[in-house]
Every structure is written in C-alpha cells, then in structure tokens.
Scaffold this motif. Sequence first.
Motif, PDB file in Angstrom:
ATOM      1  N   PHE A 463       0.857  -1.180   0.000  1.00 50.22           N
ATOM      2  CA  PHE A 463       0.000   0.000   0.000  1.00 50.22           C
ATOM      3  C   PHE A 463       0.899   1.238   0.000  1.00 50.22           C
ATOM      4  N   TYR A 464       0.567   2.193  -0.835  1.00 50.85           N
ATOM      5  CA  TYR A 464       1.404   3.374  -1.005  1.00 50.85           C
ATOM      6  C   TYR A 464       0.798   4.579  -0.283  1.00 50.85           C
ATOM      7  N   SER A 465       1.666   5.479   0.151  1.00 50.90           N
ATOM      8  CA  SER A 465       1.218   6.622   0.947  1.00 50.90           C
ATOM      9  C   SER A 465       0.239   7.493   0.183  1.00 50.90           C
ATOM     10  N   SER A 466       0.262   7.434  -1.147  1.00 50.02           N
ATOM     11  CA  SER A 466      -0.668   8.219  -1.954  1.00 50.02           C
ATOM     12  C   SER A 466      -2.059   7.595  -1.993  1.00 50.02           C
ATOM     13  N   ASP A 467      -2.182   6.359  -1.506  1.00 54.29           N
ATOM     14  CA  ASP A 467      -3.460   5.661  -1.516  1.00 54.29           C
ATOM     15  C   ASP A 467      -4.391   6.267  -0.466  1.00 54.29           C
ATOM     16  N   GLN A 468      -5.645   6.481  -0.840  1.00 57.01           N
ATOM     17  CA  GLN A 468      -6.606   7.106   0.076  1.00 57.01           C
ATOM     18  C   GLN A 468      -6.819   6.283   1.341  1.00 57.01           C
ATOM     19  N   ASP A 469      -6.839   4.940   1.209  1.00 59.37           N
ATOM     20  CA  ASP A 469      -7.041   4.080   2.380  1.00 59.37           C
ATOM     21  C   ASP A 469      -5.882   4.181   3.364  1.00 59.37           C
ATOM     22  N   VAL A 470      -4.698   4.540   2.862  1.00 57.32           N
ATOM     23  CA  VAL A 470      -3.540   4.730   3.740  1.00 57.32           C
ATOM     24  C   VAL A 470      -3.550   6.121   4.342  1.00 57.32           C
ATOM     25  N   ALA A 471      -3.974   7.082   3.546  1.00 55.58           N
ATOM     26  CA  ALA A 471      -3.963   8.479   3.995  1.00 55.58           C
ATOM     27  C   ALA A 471      -4.817   8.692   5.243  1.00 55.58           C
ATOM     28  N   VAL A 472      -5.933   7.972   5.377  1.00 54.00           N
ATOM     29  CA  VAL A 472      -6.814   8.163   6.535  1.00 54.00           C
ATOM     30  C   VAL A 472      -6.156   7.691   7.831  1.00 54.00           C
ATOM     31  N   LEU A 473      -5.084   6.929   7.707  1.00 57.43           N
ATOM     32  CA  LEU A 473      -4.378   6.443   8.893  1.00 57.43           C
ATOM     33  C   LEU A 473      -3.221   7.341   9.305  1.00 57.43           C
ATOM     34  N   GLU A 474      -2.956   8.378   8.512  1.00 55.76           N
ATOM     35  CA  GLU A 474      -1.828   9.257   8.782  1.00 55.76           C
ATOM     36  C   GLU A 474      -1.959   9.874  10.176  1.00 55.76           C
ATOM     37  N   GLY A 475      -0.869   9.843  10.899  1.00 53.75           N
ATOM     38  CA  GLY A 475      -0.869  10.419  12.238  1.00 53.75           C
ATOM     39  C   GLY A 475      -1.199   9.432  13.334  1.00 53.75           C
ATOM     40  N   SER A 476      -1.613   8.228  12.973  1.00 57.58           N
ATOM     41  CA  SER A 476      -1.942   7.236  13.984  1.00 57.58           C
ATOM     42  C   SER A 476      -0.672   6.734  14.652  1.00 57.58           C
ATOM     43  N   SER A 477      -0.688   6.713  15.963  1.00 58.68           N
ATOM     44  CA  SER A 477       0.521   6.331  16.701  1.00 58.68           C
ATOM     45  C   SER A 477       0.796   4.835  16.672  1.00 58.68           C
ATOM     46  N   ILE A 478      -0.220   4.038  16.359  1.00 61.92           N
ATOM     47  CA  ILE A 478       0.010   2.590  16.378  1.00 61.92           C
ATOM     48  C   ILE A 478       0.196   2.026  14.968  1.00 61.92           C
ATOM     49  N   LEU A 479       0.321   2.919  13.989  1.00 62.31           N
ATOM     50  CA  LEU A 479       0.476   2.456  12.614  1.00 62.31           C
ATOM     51  C   LEU A 479       1.703   1.559  12.469  1.00 62.31           C
ATOM     52  N   SER A 480       2.825   1.986  13.077  1.00 66.34           N
ATOM     53  CA  SER A 480       4.070   1.226  12.952  1.00 66.34           C
ATOM     54  C   SER A 480       4.028  -0.091  13.707  1.00 66.34           C
ATOM     55  N   THR A 481       3.048  -0.256  14.591  1.00 68.47           N
ATOM     56  CA  THR A 481       2.937  -1.498  15.346  1.00 68.47           C
ATOM     57  C   THR A 481       2.511  -2.652  14.462  1.00 68.47           C
ATOM     58  N   PHE A 482       1.686  -2.375  13.464  1.00 71.61           N
ATOM     59  CA  PHE A 482       1.135  -3.440  12.626  1.00 71.61           C
ATOM     60  C   PHE A 482       1.575  -3.364  11.168  1.00 71.61           C
ATOM     61  N   LEU A 483       2.078  -2.207  10.741  1.00 68.10           N
ATOM     62  CA  LEU A 483       2.492  -2.066   9.336  1.00 68.10           C
ATOM     63  C   LEU A 483       3.995  -1.852   9.255  1.00 68.10           C
ATOM     64  N   ASP A 484       4.637  -2.559   8.335  1.00 67.32           N
ATOM     65  CA  ASP A 484       6.041  -2.297   8.030  1.00 67.32           C
ATOM     66  C   ASP A 484       6.109  -1.195   6.985  1.00 67.32           C
ATOM     67  N   LYS A 485       7.089  -0.312   7.124  1.00 64.04           N
ATOM     68  CA  LYS A 485       7.212   0.802   6.182  1.00 64.04           C
ATOM     69  C   LYS A 485       8.587   0.807   5.555  1.00 64.04           C
ATOM     70  N   THR A 486       8.646   0.975   4.257  1.00 56.75           N
ATOM     71  CA  THR A 486       9.893   1.205   3.547  1.00 56.75           C
ATOM     72  C   THR A 486       9.716   2.459   2.702  1.00 56.75           C
ATOM     73  N   VAL A 487      10.825   3.021   2.280  1.00 60.48           N
ATOM     74  CA  VAL A 487      10.779   4.227   1.451  1.00 60.48           C
ATOM     75  C   VAL A 487      11.306   3.875   0.073  1.00 60.48           C
ATOM     76  N   ALA A 488      10.468   4.063  -0.928  1.00 61.73           N
ATOM     77  CA  ALA A 488      10.866   3.815  -2.311  1.00 61.73           C
ATOM     78  C   ALA A 488      11.227   5.142  -2.950  1.00 61.73           C
ATOM     79  N   GLN A 489      12.427   5.205  -3.528  1.00 63.62           N
ATOM     80  CA  GLN A 489      12.915   6.452  -4.099  1.00 63.62           C
ATOM     81  C   GLN A 489      12.911   6.401  -5.620  1.00 63.62           C
TER      82      GLN A 489
END
Length: 860
Positions: A463-489
Amino acid sequence: MVEKDVCNSCLTAVRVLRVSLVDELEGQIDSLLEVLVFQEVFTRDDREEVLCQRGPRARVRKVLDILECKGEEAAKVFLYVRSHHQHSKDESTGQPKSAEYKKVQQKHKDVLRRRSESMLSYNSRHGEKILFSEHYVNLLLADGHQGLENKRHEVLTFGQKRLSLQQKSVVQRKITPAELFSRSNGIRPVKKVLVTGVAGIGKTVLVQKMLFDFGGNKNYLAFDFMIHMSFRDLNLIDKPTNFRELVLRKNRHLAKELDNIFANDDKLLIILDGFDECRHYRSYDGDIFVTEPDEDAEVKEVLGSLLQGELLPNASVMLTSRPAAINHIPVGCIDRFVLIAGFSLAEVQDFFLRYFQDTALADCMFTTVSANELMLTLCYIPAFCYIVCCILKESKDLCGVSPKTMTDIYLQYLVALLRSHTQARAETCLQDQRTGTIQQLSDTIVKLGRLAFQKLMEHQTLFYSSDQDVAVLEGSSILSTFLDKTVAQEPGCTEEVFSFAHLTVQEFFAALYCAVTDHPLPDAIQSKASTEEGTNDGHFDLFSRFLSGILSDRNASFLSRQVGLCCQKEKVDTYRQKITTDLTMLCENGGHILNCLHCLFEQQDPSLALGVKPKALRVNVSDETLSQMDYNAIKYFLNLTKGDISELDLTGTGVSCDTLKDIQPLLLRCNRLWLGENNLDMDAVQVIADVLKVSESITHLGLGWSNIGDDELQALTGAIRVKKRLQELWMEGNRVSYRGLLSLSNLTPDPLTRVVAIWNLYDTEQESVCSQETITVNFTDDAMWEAWGEWVFKRCEVSSNEKLVMVLHKVCNISIHCLEAQWAKTFYSNLSQLIKSRIEYCTEDDMCKKLKNFHSSLNP
C-alpha cells in the motif's frame, strides 16, 4: 548406480590429475583455498597447514594430500570448485579490466556492505538494528519446479511441505548461497535461479546476506558486480525506461564504468527481489523483448528480456518470489529452482533464546509451543516465530489455556501488541473513559481492517502513501505497530510503501473488519455449498477461517473485553447458521469440504456440529496435501457425529501409515473409503487390512494408482476373508500381476461383486482369472465406465494445471483410438476441449508444452 559410480570416481580423478593440477592451480591456490573453507570442505586448521607450505606449488600438493584423507565427497566438491574457478578464469580473459574498473568495483562493494551490514530484528525496538547473526535460514535445492498448489493457502501448506522436503534427502539437499550458481550437470553453468518461499520465510534476508558477503569481499560467487533491484521500488516507475537507467537509479557511482560492466556481463549478477510484489506481474507478456541496455520499454518488458536472456544474455539473474506468483514466471528459462525452508527445529529454539534472553524461560516457552501442533508448525516461518513469541510473552495475563485455533493465536497477538504499544494493561485503558484511549485504538483498528479488507479483495499486499485508504491512517501512533514501512525512491520523488508484517496478519485484520462492521460478506465466500468450489483458488480460505473464529461466542467476548470491539449479534447468528447449512449441503453432494471444516473448528462449539444432519455423511477432502492441522479439523467434526460415514475421500492427499493409524477409528465407520493416488507402502496397507478385518461398515475401497503390488494385495485379500463385507475393490493403475489377481478368485462374486484392475501388470496366463465377470481388466461395461469418466472429468475440471497433467498421464496412457465405446469418445472429446481451454490461459511455458503434447495425442 551410475550416479554412485560417478561419485566414486572423484577421488580417483584427483589422483590421476595430480601432476597437472599442481601446474594448473599454482596461480589461484589461495583463492581456491578460501572457497574450500567456506564450503566447509576444509577446516581453518587445514587452511593454516596449507599456508605454512613454502611456495604455491607446495600448497597445491598439500591441498591434494589433505583431500586424500577426507574422501569422496570432499574430492567431489574440490573438482566442482576447480572447474568453476577455471571457467571464470577462462571467461575473464576476454575483457581486460582497467584500474578504474577495479576501483569502481571496490567502491560498489563498499556501498553494498554499508547498505546491508545490519538488519531489523523481528523483536527490535524502533530504530534498533542488529548485525547478521550466524543463524541463517536453511536452503533446500529442489530438483525441478516446486510450485505449491495455489488451491491451498501457502502458509498452511508450508509446514507439511517442509517436512516432505526434509524426507526427500536423496532428491533435495541443503545448499549454501555459494552453490546457487554452480553447474547443475557439469556441462553448462546455472545462469537463472528462482528462489521461492512463503511470506516471511526470509527471501529478502537471503538477498541481503548475499549482498553483505559480496561487499565483504567473499568472492565465492565469482562475480565482479551484483546489482540489486526491489519490485517495491520498481512499482513506482510508471513510464518507459531502460535497463541502464534502472541500474543507475540507486547506483550512480557505477556511471563511468557501466559500459564495461555490461561488456563483462558474464561476471554480473542481477538480483530481482519480490516478483510477487510487482504491481503488474499478472499481465506479464513474455513475447515483448528489448536487446540493448539503452532501449526503452515498460519495466516488466525490460526485466522479462533480462530473465529470458534477450538482454545481457551472459548475465546471471536471481529472482525471488512467493509461490502464489510463480505461475506468471517464464519458468522455461530457469536453470535452478530453490525453495527456502525457513527455520529448523534447532533454529526455532535459538530464536526463542534470543527473544526471551533467558535460557530457563526460553526452554519453558519452547516446551509449551512443542505441545501445540499448530503453533510449532508455523514457527518454522521466521516472521511467524516472532508472532508466537510475542503471544507467549503476554499469555499468562491473557488467558489460562493454550491457543487452540489460528484465530486464538492472532487475537492474542493483537492484544499483546496493543499492550506493548500503550505500555499499560487493556483493563486500565477500559477504565480510562475520559481520555478515550480505548476508543481511539478501536477506531484505528477498524481503519486498519478496512485497508486490509479492501486490498485483500484487490489481491494487493503493498500500500502506497498516496493511496486514500492509507492516507486516513496518517498520524496514527500505532500504525508502525502493525504495518512495516519502507521508502521507495524515484528520481525527484520519494514515496512510502506499507505492508502488514505478514500476509496472514492482513487476512486477520480483513476478517476483523468484516466481523465488527456492517460490511457484507464477500461474494466469493457467500456460498461454499457447491461442488464447483474447487474452481476457487483458495484466496479467501484463511480469511473465512479467521472470520469464523472471530464470530464465535468465545472470541467475540474476548475481543469485546480486551479491545472494546463488538461483533454484530445478527452477523454472529447468521454466520453460525451458514456454517451448519453449508456443511449439511456439502456432506450431501460430496463437495470439497475442507475449508468449511476449518471454519467449524475455529468456532470450537460442539453444538454447531449437532445441527449438521445430512441425508448422507460424505466427506470429500481429495486432491489436497493434508497437514496435521487439516486432520485435526476433520477429526473434530467426525468425532462429533454419530453413525456411519457414507463416504470418506482421501484421494491424492499424501496420507501416510501414521496418519491412517491416527484416524483408524474413523475408518471403521466408513461405507466407502477412497485412498487412491497415495503412495501406500506395506505398513499403510496393513492398517487398511486391520480395518477390513473388524469393520462392519466398509463396502467400497478405492486404491487406484497407490503403488500397491501383489504382496500388498494378498495382505488385503486375507483381511477381506475375515469379515467378507467388502463388495467393491478399485485398484486401477497399480503393480498387480496375474499372481495377485489369482488371490482374489475365490472371493468373487461373493463378497466382491466388482474388482477393477485395469492399467495393472499382467502376464500371458491371465485369461482364466480375467474371464470372471466380476474382475475388470479392460473397458467392457459401458455404464460403469461412463460413470467413471464423468467422475474423472469433474476432478480434472477443478484441478490446477499441475494436477491436471498428473491425471492426464494416468488416463492417456492407452491408445484411445482402440476404444470405440461411446462413453470413451465422449470422455476423451471433453478432455480435449478442457485441455484446449487451459492452454489458452496458461502463462507457464513448460506447463503449456505439456498440455499441448496431451492435446496433440488426443487429436492426431
């Protein structure tokens, strides 16, 4: 015998070549010695003994002396290493390498080492990194295409598959990264390698390990350069590009020497990691090629050209993928297939020790897991091993019993991570109504569930940060608890890419969302009460099991207490009724029932089984490689039922002697028992014979294509005489001869009214026994064979291409043109049409060729 002779000639070959080997190897003995140590042929003490010799020729002689003491296997590895070194040396003379080339090569190694020198641990704190440990996932070299059946959920299949690979040590063997590109047959080098493994098994860790070793100047793979590309990054490219630009995106330091690197492509390894994460892998077209590094095309076309040798034909390529995506890979160009088998039992114990950091506690927790078949099987997967450890750490405070189902495990995992995140007990959160902490957590979990559900429906795991379903989770403190994040350049663009820690975690959250909201059930799982269910690829199997477990009374209550999420009462009642209805209908029509049994098992409510009252109790779990978890679900249901089992179909399930002993009480209740297409040895046949001796119920027994011979048949014959209840014996496609058939002659026509023995071994003296009407050795009874043909064709329709080819090998091994009966004409005509339709949609070259061969044989 031939293989053994070749192996035994290795030490002799070293002796014969001794003089020439001293001349040949004196210039490369030091590097060759390092490889022998890495391959564990030589010890460090051996290396020191060699290095003490004065001069390279003396060192070669000492190596040969040591080999004499180590025997055949060491000599075999030595000859391979020597051959590979010589091959690399010969090829490298074609393109001179400048000082600048070597300077860039060392710069590249430094970059790779820096990028890969540490890895995130499953149980590390945020930002904490650790160096690579010595505990490395085992690799098993698979002899041929080892595609897992997509019909089954790959994680659930994994435990059984791993055990199967361990048992086939003659065909499959453990390998190291150094052997990935070794010569497969001594003639041509391995250039294209496909590495597969289930989600969380360590494919990317293997890649990182190779890059780390290469950066540390461990040149055991004999490459000048390794180029690593991740499909997570490549997914961001949405316009035509070329291979040069793909390389330079993250390797600008190679720009000046890139032409020389391409010119020496025989010394180049390109690693393509995560094919299953490619956005467009289902639409890959293997007929569009580029041949030059500067030629623009779509990313999938550039990489496809690389894989198939149209672009940089001498380069080596390693592709990693989950099993679910390998049918979209042009496997005809693959030289070696490797399956990552995860942790061994010892490595599971090591992981527990590293996680708990206390020997006594780790041993105690490992003992707990060992007593739970479900948890232990899944611990072979490194990512899941962490999930189990996380649960055990909190288990004393969560509930007093060990988890019984998959849903139990994941609910406890959810609560354990929430507790870890909030640094407080869930009960404290529930009492803190003023801050609304628990409400915020619940809202976030529902949003995570919606993301998981929407993407599961779309077959997406990234799921990409530009995706609307991801955007609604922005700012959630527990996001990193369940989702792994990488940065694609991307040049001029940076985007965050998210995924759940494990594929099964996404399926769990999707089911959780469906359970606690008013969202309707997906169409794909609305009705399971159809014999056509086999056409489903199993994509929603685990989702439906999680949904059933969450909607059970016990887990719904647990979820409400611990997380503050409530399942809708109406949905709970509706789903429970659906399980009962589906099971009743599937039992009556003989549809494939396994996933429905798992859904019942997840409920852990015996009263549900009491509501299943079919007219006939038929349990069809055929064409699945069943694991212990599957048998647990089958036994759970059947032990709750009473009376005879009208039919139990275990065809092609990989059933063993131990399994038959385990379910023997159930076999005694069967009227019709189908065990065909399993490799049944004498011990397994003896269990079946024991059933025949005492069962008052069994009347039909199917043992077709089960590899039984005369001795096994005679054991069955003796058992049939005891009770004389068996009426039909189907044993087509075995190794039974006239002698074996003769043992049945005094049992026909009473009690055996029909014995089917086509496709067996006979001799010229078969006429007398074969003249008996009740023993069928050829196609005579049109009505019987018409029904048989319909049954086989239905199995073919719902089978994967891999399974279909197995069936075709069996039913097409006779001259169909000798069969003039109408049933045969209809059967083989329908079969031909089915094969034709499969060819049209087949994306796998090797499989397509096999299907075309069968189609040609049916339509000369």
